[in-house]
Design a protein around this motif. Structure first.
Motif, PDB file in Angstrom:
ATOM      1  N   SER A 160       0.859  -1.178   0.000  1.00  0.00           N
ATOM      2  CA  SER A 160       0.000   0.000   0.000  1.00  0.00           C
ATOM      3  C   SER A 160       0.898   1.230   0.000  1.00  0.00           C
ATOM      4  O   SER A 160       2.067   1.156   0.409  1.00  0.00           O
ATOM      5  CB  SER A 160      -0.928   0.010   1.218  1.00  0.00           C
ATOM      6  OG  SER A 160      -0.172   0.041   2.422  1.00  0.00           O
ATOM      7  N   SER A 161       0.372   2.342  -0.479  1.00  0.00           N
ATOM      8  CA  SER A 161       1.163   3.574  -0.580  1.00  0.00           C
ATOM      9  C   SER A 161       0.574   4.654   0.324  1.00  0.00           C
ATOM     10  O   SER A 161      -0.653   4.792   0.423  1.00  0.00           O
ATOM     11  CB  SER A 161       1.194   4.084  -2.027  1.00  0.00           C
ATOM     12  OG  SER A 161       1.808   3.146  -2.877  1.00  0.00           O
ATOM     13  N   GLN A 162       1.457   5.368   0.978  1.00  0.00           N
ATOM     14  CA  GLN A 162       1.045   6.478   1.827  1.00  0.00           C
ATOM     15  C   GLN A 162       1.823   7.723   1.436  1.00  0.00           C
ATOM     16  O   GLN A 162       3.010   7.640   1.107  1.00  0.00           O
ATOM     17  CB  GLN A 162       1.312   6.173   3.314  1.00  0.00           C
ATOM     18  CG  GLN A 162       0.620   4.932   3.843  1.00  0.00           C
ATOM     19  CD  GLN A 162       1.327   3.646   3.463  1.00  0.00           C
ATOM     20  OE1 GLN A 162       2.556   3.621   3.371  1.00  0.00           O
ATOM     21  NE2 GLN A 162       0.575   2.588   3.252  1.00  0.00           N
ATOM     22  N   THR A 163       1.161   8.857   1.474  1.00  0.00           N
ATOM     23  CA  THR A 163       1.825  10.114   1.171  1.00  0.00           C
ATOM     24  C   THR A 163       2.430  10.682   2.450  1.00  0.00           C
ATOM     25  O   THR A 163       1.716  10.911   3.433  1.00  0.00           O
ATOM     26  CB  THR A 163       0.845  11.124   0.573  1.00  0.00           C
ATOM     27  OG1 THR A 163       0.297  10.585  -0.630  1.00  0.00           O
ATOM     28  CG2 THR A 163       1.539  12.434   0.258  1.00  0.00           C
ATOM     29  N   VAL A 164       3.737  10.884   2.444  1.00  0.00           N
ATOM     30  CA  VAL A 164       4.451  11.392   3.609  1.00  0.00           C
ATOM     31  C   VAL A 164       5.027  12.763   3.262  1.00  0.00           C
ATOM     32  O   VAL A 164       5.829  12.894   2.336  1.00  0.00           O
ATOM     33  CB  VAL A 164       5.581  10.427   4.025  1.00  0.00           C
ATOM     34  CG1 VAL A 164       6.331  10.991   5.231  1.00  0.00           C
ATOM     35  CG2 VAL A 164       5.014   9.044   4.340  1.00  0.00           C
ATOM     36  N   LYS A 165       4.617  13.762   3.993  1.00  0.00           N
ATOM     37  CA  LYS A 165       5.091  15.124   3.742  1.00  0.00           C
ATOM     38  C   LYS A 165       6.534  15.252   4.213  1.00  0.00           C
ATOM     39  O   LYS A 165       6.888  14.842   5.322  1.00  0.00           O
ATOM     40  CB  LYS A 165       4.211  16.136   4.463  1.00  0.00           C
ATOM     41  CG  LYS A 165       4.519  17.585   4.115  1.00  0.00           C
ATOM     42  CD  LYS A 165       3.516  18.526   4.773  1.00  0.00           C
ATOM     43  CE  LYS A 165       3.832  19.976   4.408  1.00  0.00           C
ATOM     44  NZ  LYS A 165       2.845  20.914   5.023  1.00  0.00           N
ATOM     45  N   LYS A 166       7.391  15.795   3.343  1.00  0.00           N
ATOM     46  CA  LYS A 166       8.801  15.961   3.668  1.00  0.00           C
ATOM     47  C   LYS A 166       9.147  17.404   4.014  1.00  0.00           C
ATOM     48  O   LYS A 166       9.871  17.677   4.956  1.00  0.00           O
ATOM     49  CB  LYS A 166       9.661  15.475   2.500  1.00  0.00           C
ATOM     50  CG  LYS A 166       9.568  13.974   2.257  1.00  0.00           C
ATOM     51  CD  LYS A 166      10.077  13.183   3.450  1.00  0.00           C
ATOM     52  CE  LYS A 166      10.066  11.689   3.195  1.00  0.00           C
ATOM     53  NZ  LYS A 166      10.551  10.903   4.346  1.00  0.00           N
ATOM     54  N   THR A 167       8.662  18.334   3.211  1.00  0.00           N
ATOM     55  CA  THR A 167       8.857  19.762   3.460  1.00  0.00           C
ATOM     56  C   THR A 167       7.538  20.480   3.188  1.00  0.00           C
ATOM     57  O   THR A 167       6.523  19.841   2.882  1.00  0.00           O
ATOM     58  CB  THR A 167       9.948  20.349   2.546  1.00  0.00           C
ATOM     59  OG1 THR A 167       9.463  20.353   1.183  1.00  0.00           O
ATOM     60  CG2 THR A 167      11.236  19.526   2.610  1.00  0.00           C
ATOM     61  N   ARG A 168       7.549  21.784   3.277  1.00  0.00           N
ATOM     62  CA  ARG A 168       6.314  22.547   2.992  1.00  0.00           C
ATOM     63  C   ARG A 168       5.890  22.400   1.543  1.00  0.00           C
ATOM     64  O   ARG A 168       4.724  22.561   1.210  1.00  0.00           O
ATOM     65  CB  ARG A 168       6.525  24.031   3.307  1.00  0.00           C
ATOM     66  CG  ARG A 168       6.635  24.342   4.792  1.00  0.00           C
ATOM     67  CD  ARG A 168       6.611  25.825   5.034  1.00  0.00           C
ATOM     68  NE  ARG A 168       7.661  26.515   4.270  1.00  0.00           N
ATOM     69  CZ  ARG A 168       7.740  27.831   4.133  1.00  0.00           C
ATOM     70  NH1 ARG A 168       6.827  28.613   4.699  1.00  0.00           N
ATOM     71  NH2 ARG A 168       8.730  28.379   3.444  1.00  0.00           N
ATOM     72  N   THR A 169       6.831  22.073   0.682  1.00  0.00           N
ATOM     73  CA  THR A 169       6.513  22.041  -0.749  1.00  0.00           C
ATOM     74  C   THR A 169       6.658  20.663  -1.385  1.00  0.00           C
ATOM     75  O   THR A 169       6.417  20.515  -2.572  1.00  0.00           O
ATOM     76  CB  THR A 169       7.418  23.025  -1.509  1.00  0.00           C
ATOM     77  OG1 THR A 169       8.797  22.665  -1.296  1.00  0.00           O
ATOM     78  CG2 THR A 169       7.187  24.457  -1.048  1.00  0.00           C
ATOM     79  N   THR A 170       7.063  19.649  -0.605  1.00  0.00           N
ATOM     80  CA  THR A 170       7.270  18.322  -1.194  1.00  0.00           C
ATOM     81  C   THR A 170       6.678  17.223  -0.312  1.00  0.00           C
ATOM     82  O   THR A 170       6.580  17.364   0.913  1.00  0.00           O
ATOM     83  CB  THR A 170       8.768  18.017  -1.410  1.00  0.00           C
ATOM     84  OG1 THR A 170       9.437  18.046  -0.150  1.00  0.00           O
ATOM     85  CG2 THR A 170       9.396  19.007  -2.380  1.00  0.00           C
ATOM     86  N   ALA A 171       6.313  16.127  -0.966  1.00  0.00           N
ATOM     87  CA  ALA A 171       5.839  14.926  -0.285  1.00  0.00           C
ATOM     88  C   ALA A 171       6.372  13.720  -1.045  1.00  0.00           C
ATOM     89  O   ALA A 171       6.764  13.823  -2.206  1.00  0.00           O
ATOM     90  CB  ALA A 171       4.317  14.902  -0.230  1.00  0.00           C
ATOM     91  N   VAL A 172       6.373  12.567  -0.386  1.00  0.00           N
ATOM     92  CA  VAL A 172       6.852  11.333  -1.002  1.00  0.00           C
ATOM     93  C   VAL A 172       5.778  10.263  -0.867  1.00  0.00           C
ATOM     94  O   VAL A 172       5.171  10.103   0.190  1.00  0.00           O
ATOM     95  CB  VAL A 172       8.159  10.846  -0.351  1.00  0.00           C
ATOM     96  CG1 VAL A 172       8.510   9.437  -0.819  1.00  0.00           C
ATOM     97  CG2 VAL A 172       9.306  11.788  -0.687  1.00  0.00           C
ATOM     98  N   SER A 173       5.570   9.523  -1.958  1.00  0.00           N
ATOM     99  CA  SER A 173       4.711   8.349  -1.903  1.00  0.00           C
ATOM    100  C   SER A 173       5.551   7.168  -1.440  1.00  0.00           C
ATOM    101  O   SER A 173       6.440   6.724  -2.153  1.00  0.00           O
ATOM    102  CB  SER A 173       4.106   8.062  -3.284  1.00  0.00           C
ATOM    103  OG  SER A 173       3.382   6.853  -3.264  1.00  0.00           O
ATOM    104  N   GLU A 174       5.298   6.676  -0.233  1.00  0.00           N
ATOM    105  CA  GLU A 174       6.083   5.592   0.341  1.00  0.00           C
ATOM    106  C   GLU A 174       5.264   4.314   0.380  1.00  0.00           C
ATOM    107  O   GLU A 174       4.102   4.317   0.784  1.00  0.00           O
ATOM    108  CB  GLU A 174       6.553   5.953   1.743  1.00  0.00           C
ATOM    109  CG  GLU A 174       7.578   7.074   1.778  1.00  0.00           C
ATOM    110  CD  GLU A 174       8.174   7.275   3.152  1.00  0.00           C
ATOM    111  OE1 GLU A 174       7.667   6.654   4.122  1.00  0.00           O
ATOM    112  OE2 GLU A 174       9.140   8.052   3.272  1.00  0.00           O
ATOM    113  N   ARG A 175       5.886   3.209  -0.022  1.00  0.00           N
ATOM    114  CA  ARG A 175       5.225   1.916  -0.032  1.00  0.00           C
ATOM    115  C   ARG A 175       5.487   1.147   1.268  1.00  0.00           C
ATOM    116  O   ARG A 175       6.586   1.220   1.821  1.00  0.00           O
ATOM    117  CB  ARG A 175       5.757   1.060  -1.189  1.00  0.00           C
ATOM    118  CG  ARG A 175       5.467   1.594  -2.568  1.00  0.00           C
ATOM    119  CD  ARG A 175       6.122   0.703  -3.598  1.00  0.00           C
ATOM    120  NE  ARG A 175       5.682   1.021  -4.954  1.00  0.00           N
ATOM    121  CZ  ARG A 175       5.920   0.248  -6.004  1.00  0.00           C
ATOM    122  NH1 ARG A 175       6.605  -0.875  -5.852  1.00  0.00           N
ATOM    123  NH2 ARG A 175       5.485   0.587  -7.195  1.00  0.00           N
TER     124      ARG A 175
END
Length: 406
Positions: free
Chosen positions: A104-119
Motif C-alpha cells: 500500500s502507498s502512503q503520502t508522507v510530507k517531507k517539506t512545505r513544498t514536497t511529499a513522497v509516496s512511500e510503499r
C-alpha cells in the motif's frame, strides 16, 4: 467523454508502479499531478520475477463456478483463492503464478513544498504461506518461486541493492552501486536484474502552493532518470549505462518523475515507456545503445502490467470498455489482431491462455471496487481470487499486487 473513456483513463492512472509496470502512485498527491499534466500519463514500474525457485504445493480451485469460497478449493488446478480476504492474509496463486507480495502507498510530507509516496510491503513467507509486513523496504521485486527478492532500502535513490531470502528475512548479498537506484525489475529467467537510476528520489512530488488571489503554483522537483544497471544475479557484477533524459519534447523530465526500465523476455534488451514517443516506448541494448523495437514488441503497452504471454505470441492490452461487465484487449504480438477477455486491468499471465486481472462484480457500478480474478481467453467465466478492494478513487491505502512465476 463517455463512460468507457473515463474508465480507461482511471485504469491508466492506477497502472502506476507494476508491471508492471508499469504499474504502482495511487496516492492523491501523485494523482493530482498526473491529472494536471495529462490524463494519459501514469508512472509505471515494471517489476518482473527474479531468481531462485522454490515450489509451493497449493490446492486448487473449481474454475467452473461463478463465485468460489474457501470450501470450494480442490486439488486439480494448482490454484489457491481467498475471496473473503482483502488485503490477503494467506497465499493466493493460480497455476505457476503467485501473488508474491503486495503493498500500500502512503503520502508522507517531507517539506512545505514536497511529499513522497512511500510503499509498505507485505511479503509472502514461503514456509508459512502467510503475508508478513516488511516496512523497511522502499522497493521489492520478487523472484520466481517467491523465495528470493531484490530490495531497496527506505531512502531513495539507494546506494545498494539487497538480495533477500524471503523465508528467513535476511539479506544474503548486497550489491553496491555508484549511481543511486530507484527501481528494480528482473528478466523472465531471473538471471539478470535491471536497476533504474535517478538523480533524486523519483517518488518525491511537489505540493502545490495556494496563492492569495486564488489558484496555485507548483515548483517541480529536480529528479531525473539517469540510466540503468544490468546486474548478473549469480555473480553480483553490475554494469551501468547512461541514458540521458534530455530536455526536448517527449523527454522524461517533461513526462513522469518515475519511468522505470524493464528487461525484454529474452533478457537481451532494456525498454521503458515513453508516452510522447512515436510507439509509446523505447528500447536499448544492454550497453545503453538505443535500438529499434525487437520483433513482437510493437503492441506492448508499458502501463499494462501483464505484458507478453510466456510463449511470446500474445500481448495483454488496454481496457476495452464493456464486454461482459468490463473487458480488456488481448493482442497478437505479430499481427496486432485483437480479441476481448474479461477483466478491467490485466496483471499477470497464468500460462498462455489465462490471466489474473482486476475486475468489478457484475452488480457493482464503482470501477474502483474491484478484486483479483482469474480469467480465460475465449471464456465468459471468471474465478475470484481475493476479496474486493475499497471502492474509493484509487488513493492512499489501497493494496497493489506483486506477482512472481515459478
Amino acid at each position: 467523454m463517455n463512460v468507457d473513456e473515463l474508465v480507461r483513463d482511471a485504469l491508466r492512472e492506477q497502472a502506476a508502479e507494476q508491471h508492471p509496470a508499469a504499474a504502482g502512485f495511487a496516492d492523491r498527491v501523485l494523482a493530482v499531478r498526473r491529472r494536471r499534466r495529462t490524463r494519459r500519463i501514469a508512472a509505471a514500474a515494471l517489476t518482473t520475477a527474479a531468481v531462485v525457485a522454490v515450489g509451493i504445493a497449493v490446492p486448487l480451485l473449481d474454475s467452473g463456478k461463478k463465485d468460489v469460497r474457501p470450501s470450494d478449493v480442490v486439488d486439480q488446478k494448482k490454484t489457491r483463492a481467498h475471496p473473503d480476504q482483502s488485503p490477503p492474509r494467506d497465499l493466493i496463486s493460480a497455476g505457476g503464478t503467485t501473488l508474491a507480495a503486495y503493498y500500500s502507498s502512503q503520502t508522507v510530507k517531507k517539506t512545505r513544498t514536497t511529499a513522497v509516496s512511500e510503499r509498505t510491503y507485505y511479503l509472502l513467507n514461503p514456509k508459512t504461506g502467510k503475508y508478513e509486513k516488511s516496512p523497511k523496504w522502499s522497493w521489492v521485486a520478487v523472484a520466481p518461486g517467491s523465495a528470493t527478492a531484490a530490495v531497496l532500502e527506505r531512502d531513495l535513490p539507494a546506494s545498494r541493492i539487497g538480495l533477500l531470502d524471503l523465508a528467513s528475512g535476511e539479506v544474503k548479498r548486497w550489491v553496491q552501486v555508484d549511481h543511486g537506484v530507484g527501481g528494480l525489475g528482473f528478466s523472465r529467467d531471473g538471471r539478470k536484474l535491471v536497476a533504474t537510476t535517478y538523480s533524486e528520489n523519483p517518488d518525491l512530488q511537489p505540493i502545490p502552493k495556494k496563492l492569495k488571489g486564488g489558484g496555485e503554483v507548483t515548483v517541480e522537483t529536480g529528479s531525473r532518470r539517469t540510466g540503468f544497471y544490468v546486474v548478473d544475479v549469480a555473480s553480483g557484477k553490475a554494469r551501468w549505462s547512461q541514458v540521458d533524459a534530455g530536455g526536448g519534447p517527449g523527454s522524461l523530465d517533461m513526462i513522469n518523475s518515475r519511468q522505470d526500465f524493464a528487461l525484454t523476455d529474452d533478457g537481451r534488451h532494456v525498454w521503458a515507456g515513453n508516452p510522447s514517443g512515436e510507439i509509446g516506448k523505447e528500447f536499448w541494448d544492454l550497453t545503453g545503445r538505443k535500438v529499434s523495437a525487437p520483433a513482437g514488441y510493437k503492441y506492448l503497452e508499458w502501463f499494462v502490467d501483464a505484458g507478453k504471454s510466456p510463449n511470446g505470441r500474445l500481448v495483454a492490452g488496454d481496457f476495452a470498455g464493456e464486454g461482459w461487465k468490463t473487458a480488456s484487449w488481448i493482442v497478437d504480438a505479430y499481427t496486432g489482431k485483437k480479441t476481448k477477455v474479461r477483466g478491467q486491468q490485466l496483471l499477470a499471465w497464468v500460462g498462455n491462455d489465462r490471466l489474473i486481472a482486476w475486475d468489478i462484480d457484475k452488480d457493482v457500478k464503482n470501477e474502483f471496487h474491484n478484486r483479483l480474478v482469474l480469467v480465460t481467453i475465449g471464456s465468459n467465466k471468471e474465478v475470484p481470487l481475493s476479496g474486493f478492494r475499497l471502492g474509493n478513487d484509487g488513493g492512499a491505502g489501497r493494496w497493489e499486487p506483486v506477482f512472481a512465476q515459478r
